[in-house]
Design an enzyme around this catalytic site. Structure first.
Site, PDB file in Angstrom:
ATOM      1  N   ASP A  43      -4.097 -37.995   8.603  1.00  0.00           N
ATOM      2  CA  ASP A  43      -4.677 -36.664   8.628  1.00  0.00           C
ATOM      3  C   ASP A  43      -6.103 -36.813   8.089  1.00  0.00           C
ATOM      4  O   ASP A  43      -6.446 -37.847   7.499  1.00  0.00           O
ATOM      5  CB  ASP A  43      -3.848 -35.732   7.741  1.00  0.00           C
ATOM      6  CG  ASP A  43      -4.491 -34.378   7.559  1.00  0.00           C
ATOM      7  OD1 ASP A  43      -4.841 -33.744   8.569  1.00  0.00           O
ATOM      8  OD2 ASP A  43      -4.671 -33.965   6.392  1.00  0.00           O
TER       9      ASP A  43
ATOM     10  N   ASP B 110      -8.495 -33.751   6.665  1.00  0.00           N
ATOM     11  CA  ASP B 110      -8.902 -32.846   5.591  1.00  0.00           C
ATOM     12  C   ASP B 110      -7.892 -32.842   4.452  1.00  0.00           C
ATOM     13  O   ASP B 110      -6.712 -32.540   4.650  1.00  0.00           O
ATOM     14  CB  ASP B 110      -9.083 -31.435   6.154  1.00  0.00           C
ATOM     15  CG  ASP B 110     -10.127 -31.412   7.259  1.00  0.00           C
ATOM     16  OD1 ASP B 110     -11.277 -31.767   6.976  1.00  0.00           O
ATOM     17  OD2 ASP B 110      -9.778 -31.068   8.409  1.00  0.00           O
TER      18      ASP B 110
END
Length: 210
Positions: free
Chosen positions: A21, A23
C-alpha cells in the site's frame, strides 16, 4: 526472501514478492489526506468524523460517492484530487522504507504498489518522499472495485507473475488489510499495533535473513 521482525515473537517470514500500500505504509501522507477531507466535509455540511472514519484506505471516488448523491460527484472528485496533488510536495517517507525497497531490488525481489490513490498522485508522493520509483503499480483508476475488495491485490500479483500466497502485503488501513486477506496474501501491518497481525512501527524493524 526471508525476514524477521524485531521485537515480535520469533517468526520467520518468507516471500517471493512484495505488494505495498502507499499512504500510511510507504509514505506519511495520512495527516495531509485527513486535513483535506475534513475541510471538504465541513464545506459540504457533512459530519467530518463520519467522512474520516469511512475514508481510510478508500479511493477518493468511492469516498465522494458515499456522501454526495447528485451530479456534482465528478466535480468534487476533481477538486479533491487537485488538492491532494498540490499537497503531495509535503509527503515524507516512512522510516527505512527506502532502505527496504533498495534491499528488495538488490535481491531481485519483485514488488508493486497497490494504492487507492491515482497513478499521478502515487508517483508525486513517492518522488516527494525520495523513494525508489515502482515499475509495477495498481492505481485507483486501474480497478473497478476499491479496497476492501481484493481486486487491486489480485491484479498486483498478476503483474508480478507471483502467486498471491507467495506474496507479502504491507498495509495500514482496515480496508486494505481486509483486501489483502481476501486475496490470500500474508499481511504485515504498518503503524498500528494489533495482536491479531504481524506489525511494524516502521521498516527499521525488519531484519534480513537472505
Amino acid at each position: 526472501m526471508q525476514i524477521l521482525i524485531q521485537d515480535q515473537p520469533f517468526e520467520k517470514i518468507e516471500f517471493q514478492a512484495v505488494l505495498f500500500d502507499l499512504d500510511g505504509t510507504l509514505v506519511e501522507s495520512t495527516g495531509l489526506i485527513r486535513d483535506i477531507l475534513s475541510h471538504w466535509a465541513v464545506e459540504q455540511g457533512l459530519d467530518a468524523d463520519a467522512v474520516l472514519n469511512f475514508s481510510h484506505g478508500k479511493r477518493t471516488q468511492d469516498i465522494v460517492a458515499n456522501f454526495i448523491h447528485d451530479e456534482s460527484c465528478s466535480l468534487h472528485y476533481q477538486k479533491l484530487t487537485e488538492k491532494f496533488l498540490a499537497a503531495s510536495v509535503h509527503t515524507q517517507a516512512i522510516q527505512a522504507a527506502a532502505t527496504f525497497i533498495q534491499v528488495l531490488n538488490q535481491h531481485h525481489v519483485p514488488w508493486a504498489v497497490v494504492s487507492s490513490s491515482e497513478r499521478e498522485l502515487i508517483f508525486a508522493r513517492m518522488q516527494a518522499a525520495d523513494l525508489p520509483m515502482p515499475e509495477y503499480v495498481v492505481a485507483a483508476e486501474d480497478i473497478v472495485q476499491g479496497k476492501p475488495n481484493p481486486e487491486g491485490y489480485l491484479n498486483g500479483a498478476k503483474l508480478l507473475h507471483i502467486p498471491l500466497e507467495q506474496c507479502v502485503v504491507f498495509e495500514d488501513s482496515a480496508a486494505g488489510i481486509q483486501a489483502a486477506q481476501a486475496a490470500g496474501a500474508q499481511v504485515i501491518v504498518v503503524g498500528a499495533e494489533d495482536a491479531a497481525y504481524t506489525h511494524i512501527s516502521d521498516f527499521g524493524q525488519i531484519k534480513y535473513l537472505d
